[in-house]
Structures are given as structure tokens and as C-alpha cells.
Design a protein around this motif. Structure first.
Motif, PDB file in Angstrom:
ATOM      1  N   ILE A 170       0.845  -1.187   0.000  1.00  0.00           N
ATOM      2  CA  ILE A 170       0.000   0.000   0.000  1.00  0.00           C
ATOM      3  C   ILE A 170       0.885   1.244   0.000  1.00  0.00           C
ATOM      4  O   ILE A 170       2.108   1.159   0.102  1.00  0.00           O
ATOM      5  N   ASP A 171       0.236   2.401  -0.096  1.00  0.00           N
ATOM      6  CA  ASP A 171       0.952   3.668  -0.077  1.00  0.00           C
ATOM      7  C   ASP A 171       1.658   3.856   1.256  1.00  0.00           C
ATOM      8  O   ASP A 171       1.002   4.024   2.301  1.00  0.00           O
ATOM      9  N   LEU A 172       2.977   3.836   1.226  1.00  0.00           N
ATOM     10  CA  LEU A 172       3.752   3.895   2.459  1.00  0.00           C
ATOM     11  C   LEU A 172       3.618   5.243   3.147  1.00  0.00           C
ATOM     12  O   LEU A 172       3.417   5.315   4.365  1.00  0.00           O
ATOM     13  N   ALA A 173       3.719   6.318   2.387  1.00  0.00           N
ATOM     14  CA  ALA A 173       3.681   7.655   2.980  1.00  0.00           C
ATOM     15  C   ALA A 173       2.354   7.904   3.686  1.00  0.00           C
ATOM     16  O   ALA A 173       2.313   8.391   4.822  1.00  0.00           O
ATOM     17  N   GLY A 174       1.261   7.574   3.046  1.00  0.00           N
ATOM     18  CA  GLY A 174      -0.042   7.776   3.649  1.00  0.00           C
ATOM     19  C   GLY A 174      -0.226   6.957   4.912  1.00  0.00           C
ATOM     20  O   GLY A 174      -0.784   7.437   5.903  1.00  0.00           O
ATOM     21  N   TYR A 175       0.247   5.713   4.875  1.00  0.00           N
ATOM     22  CA  TYR A 175       0.108   4.844   6.048  1.00  0.00           C
ATOM     23  C   TYR A 175       0.916   5.369   7.224  1.00  0.00           C
ATOM     24  O   TYR A 175       0.430   5.414   8.358  1.00  0.00           O
ATOM     25  N   MET A 176       2.146   5.765   6.967  1.00  0.00           N
ATOM     26  CA  MET A 176       3.009   6.227   8.052  1.00  0.00           C
ATOM     27  C   MET A 176       2.518   7.548   8.643  1.00  0.00           C
ATOM     28  O   MET A 176       2.648   7.780   9.846  1.00  0.00           O
ATOM     29  N   GLU A 177       1.941   8.409   7.831  1.00  0.00           N
ATOM     30  CA  GLU A 177       1.402   9.667   8.337  1.00  0.00           C
ATOM     31  C   GLU A 177       0.253   9.418   9.316  1.00  0.00           C
ATOM     32  O   GLU A 177       0.030  10.204  10.232  1.00  0.00           O
ATOM     33  N   LYS A 178      -0.467   8.323   9.142  1.00  0.00           N
ATOM     34  CA  LYS A 178      -1.587   8.004  10.021  1.00  0.00           C
ATOM     35  C   LYS A 178      -1.167   7.191  11.239  1.00  0.00           C
ATOM     36  O   LYS A 178      -1.871   7.189  12.261  1.00  0.00           O
ATOM     37  N   ASN A 179      -0.025   6.487  11.155  1.00  0.00           N
ATOM     38  CA  ASN A 179       0.313   5.501  12.184  1.00  0.00           C
ATOM     39  C   ASN A 179       1.668   5.713  12.846  1.00  0.00           C
ATOM     40  O   ASN A 179       2.158   4.828  13.551  1.00  0.00           O
ATOM     41  N   PHE A 180       2.286   6.883  12.659  1.00  0.00           N
ATOM     42  CA  PHE A 180       3.637   7.098  13.188  1.00  0.00           C
ATOM     43  C   PHE A 180       3.702   7.065  14.711  1.00  0.00           C
ATOM     44  O   PHE A 180       4.766   6.842  15.294  1.00  0.00           O
ATOM     45  N   GLY A 190       6.886  -2.646   8.003  1.00  0.00           N
ATOM     46  CA  GLY A 190       7.078  -3.212   6.676  1.00  0.00           C
ATOM     47  C   GLY A 190       5.992  -4.219   6.332  1.00  0.00           C
ATOM     48  O   GLY A 190       5.402  -4.173   5.240  1.00  0.00           O
ATOM     49  N   TYR A 191       5.703  -5.122   7.266  1.00  0.00           N
ATOM     50  CA  TYR A 191       4.667  -6.138   7.046  1.00  0.00           C
ATOM     51  C   TYR A 191       3.315  -5.495   6.758  1.00  0.00           C
ATOM     52  O   TYR A 191       2.599  -5.898   5.834  1.00  0.00           O
ATOM     53  N   LEU A 192       2.973  -4.478   7.540  1.00  0.00           N
ATOM     54  CA  LEU A 192       1.662  -3.853   7.414  1.00  0.00           C
ATOM     55  C   LEU A 192       1.519  -3.005   6.153  1.00  0.00           C
ATOM     56  O   LEU A 192       0.403  -2.657   5.761  1.00  0.00           O
ATOM     57  N   THR A 193       2.638  -2.649   5.540  1.00  0.00           N
ATOM     58  CA  THR A 193       2.586  -1.918   4.268  1.00  0.00           C
ATOM     59  C   THR A 193       2.945  -2.816   3.090  1.00  0.00           C
ATOM     60  O   THR A 193       3.117  -2.336   1.968  1.00  0.00           O
ATOM     61  N   GLY A 194       3.063  -4.139   3.355  1.00  0.00           N
ATOM     62  CA  GLY A 194       3.296  -5.110   2.294  1.00  0.00           C
ATOM     63  C   GLY A 194       4.717  -5.130   1.764  1.00  0.00           C
ATOM     64  O   GLY A 194       4.925  -5.374   0.574  1.00  0.00           O
ATOM     65  N   ARG A 195       5.703  -4.922   2.648  1.00  0.00           N
ATOM     66  CA  ARG A 195       7.095  -4.830   2.215  1.00  0.00           C
ATOM     67  C   ARG A 195       8.018  -5.626   3.128  1.00  0.00           C
ATOM     68  O   ARG A 195       7.734  -5.792   4.320  1.00  0.00           O
ATOM     69  N   SER A 196       9.130  -6.076   2.565  1.00  0.00           N
ATOM     70  CA  SER A 196      10.204  -6.606   3.385  1.00  0.00           C
ATOM     71  C   SER A 196      10.869  -5.437   4.099  1.00  0.00           C
ATOM     72  O   SER A 196      10.652  -4.268   3.746  1.00  0.00           O
ATOM     73  N   LEU A 197      11.685  -5.727   5.098  1.00  0.00           N
ATOM     74  CA  LEU A 197      12.371  -4.665   5.821  1.00  0.00           C
ATOM     75  C   LEU A 197      13.259  -3.851   4.887  1.00  0.00           C
ATOM     76  O   LEU A 197      13.281  -2.608   4.960  1.00  0.00           O
ATOM     77  N   THR A 198      13.967  -4.520   4.019  1.00  0.00           N
ATOM     78  CA  THR A 198      14.856  -3.822   3.087  1.00  0.00           C
ATOM     79  C   THR A 198      14.071  -2.895   2.164  1.00  0.00           C
ATOM     80  O   THR A 198      14.445  -1.728   1.960  1.00  0.00           O
ATOM     81  N   THR A 199      12.972  -3.402   1.609  1.00  0.00           N
ATOM     82  CA  THR A 199      12.154  -2.588   0.706  1.00  0.00           C
ATOM     83  C   THR A 199      11.487  -1.442   1.454  1.00  0.00           C
ATOM     84  O   THR A 199      11.366  -0.325   0.933  1.00  0.00           O
ATOM     85  N   PHE A 200      11.063  -1.704   2.691  1.00  0.00           N
ATOM     86  CA  PHE A 200      10.455  -0.649   3.503  1.00  0.00           C
ATOM     87  C   PHE A 200      11.434   0.501   3.705  1.00  0.00           C
ATOM     88  O   PHE A 200      11.082   1.671   3.505  1.00  0.00           O
TER      89      PHE A 200
END
Length: 271
Positions: A170-180, A190-200
């Protein structure tokens, strides 16, 4: 912290905190159905803050971030009956039922306070916590009873319980702005945005031109500053709700970032 837990199975427990308060940032792996016996809980979610106390019943959906603060109240411990509705159990329950969940928005906490059937179901569990030899299959029967009642009183619950999709990219920036404000590991984010740690980490750098830790600290401190100046809240209240684990570390980081301590800000009315 004096914590005690009694189990019927690993999915049904009686949870009791005797200490002054307990705080945790959590991502639930399973849906959790909770009935309050005593005490009080504050749950901070992106959409708002919830307060629960004696007699309240609510369901917290899986894969959602929350800050949970538990308090004793009126001289009684924080005591709850907690039922985990696991993906494995729910898959088996819904197998063969004519339910096709649609793509839904992120589910929020669902309230069921005042439903006598559900309260009776959860209250009936209490005697079992004192038994050494339980009737075979009783836990499965009780979970089945609870979910059946939920389906009868909440027309939208199938869209939550029968959805077995894991988080996709999902959109990483939007998710992090809501959940920081939730103090999760980068692996969980990373898991919650559908990414590995490296990709996150790579995508985070592209989105914010900063490392996750620097950005998270700055955002949490800015939120705290807003809470002080606009809401006139106390440091002990704000500290835990913006993602810090203790007041001394929060005060040190706040002063390092802004040049004055929270107490100075509140005393002087610094804008």
C-alpha cells in the motif's frame, strides 16, 4: 507490574493487571473480543481514542495498530475476559457458509456493550478459569457461541471476520502519516505496508528523504508539541500516546529537539 492470566485454552484467557498502569503498543495477530469485568482501558487508534470500562464489550480487528493503556479503577484491578478469534478457527467456521467479504475499508473497533446474549456468553466463561478438568471441546463451543451471537447482532461482522487477506503493498507515505505514533518495529511497519524490511527502508527514504527513526521521532515530538499548546494536556498523558516508552526519555528528546522541556512550554505558554 503484577500481571496474572488464567487460560481455558490459549485462545480464551482471564487477564488481570494489579499495578498502577500498563502501556503497550500492539498489532494484534488475531481479532480480539474483550469483556471488561473491572478497571479501565484507553485505546489510541489513528481514527481516535476510545475509553472502555466495567461492562463494556468490544472487538479489536487483527492487523491494526493501537496503543493500549490499562488502569485499575475504584480499588479494583484491570480485569478482562479475552477471546482470540484466530484466522485458522474462522476459516474452519466460515468454510461452506455463503459469505463473500468485499474489499472493505480498514475496520475500526466494534462496540457491543449492552447486548445481554453476548455478555451472558462471556460471563459464563468465568467459572471455567477455576477448573482443572474442563469438559472436552468447551472452548470451541464457547467461541462458536460468541461468533454466532456476533453475527446475529452485527450485520457487518462477516466482512471483518471472514476476510483472510494479508496486508498487501500500500501507499507507504499515507500509512506512516496516520500511524507514526505507534511504537512498532520497522519489520512490523514493513509487514503492514506489504514490504520486506529492506524494501520498507528503501521506499521510506524515497518518500521522506530521511531514515525511519529520525522521521518517527520528529513526527512524535511535533504531535506532542501540538497536544501541549492546543490541548493543554499533561506530559504524562501525552508521552505514551505519541509513541514514547517512558517520561524521562520523552522529556529529554523533547528538550533536545525544541530547546525547552515540556514543563517549561506549559508554564510559559510557548506557541
Amino acid at each position: 507490574m503484577e500481571y496474572q492470566a488464567k487460560y481455558i485454552t490459549e485462545d480464551i484467557k482471564l487477564s488481570c493487571y494489579d499495578d498502577k498502569f500498563f502501556k503497550s503498543d500492539i498489532m494484534f495477530d488475531h481479532h480480539m473480543l474483550i469483556w471488561f469485568i473491572s478497571g479501565e482501558t484507553k485505546i489510541v487508534r489513528p481514527e481516535g481514542t476510545y475509553m472502555f470500562g466495567k461492562g463494556d464489550i468490544f472487538l479489536v480487528p487483527r492487523n491494526q495498530l493501537a496503543t493500549i493503556i490499562n488502569y485499575p479503577k475504584d480499588g479494583l484491578p484491570h480485569k478482562t475476559v479475552v477471546m482470540h478469534l484466530t484466522t485458522a478457527w474462522l476459516r474452519n467456521f466460515y468454510d461452506g457458509l455463503p459469505v463473500t467479504p468485499s474489499a472493505a475499508d480498514v475496520p475500526g473497533i466494534r462496540h457491543y456493550t449492552g447486548h445481554p446474549l453476548l455478555e451472558s456468553c462471556l460471563a459464563s466463561l468465568v467459572p471455567y478459569f477455576e477448573m482443572n478438568n474442563l469438559p472436552p471441546g468447551i472452548a470451541n463451543l464457547k467461541i462458536t457461541e460468541a461468533v454466532t451471537i456476533l453475527r446475529s447482532i452485527d450485520p457487518g461482522i462477516d466482512q471483518v471476520l471472514a476476510s483472510f487477506e494479508e496486508p498487501g503493498k500500500i501507499d507507504l507515505a499515507g500509512y506512516m502519516e496516520k500511524n507514526f505514533m505507534f511504537n512498532m518495529t520497522l519489520e512490523k511497519f514493513g509487514y503492514l505496508t506489504g514490504r520486506s524490511l529492506t524494501t520498507f527502508k528503501r521506499d521510506f527514504k524515497k518518500a521522506f528523504s530521511s531514515t525511519p527513526q529520525r522521521w518517527l521521532t520528529k513526527k512524535r515530538l511535533e504531535l506532542a508539541h501540538y497536544q501541549f499548546t492546543e490541548k493543554k494536556r499533561k506530559p504524562i498523558e501525552v508521552c505514551y500516546e505519541v509513541g514514547f516508552e517512558n517520561l524521562s526519555h520523552f522529556s529529554f528528546a523533547f528538550k533536545k529537539h525544541f530547546g525547552y522541556a515540556p514543563s517549561e512550554l506549559l508554564a510559559a505558554g510557548v506557541p
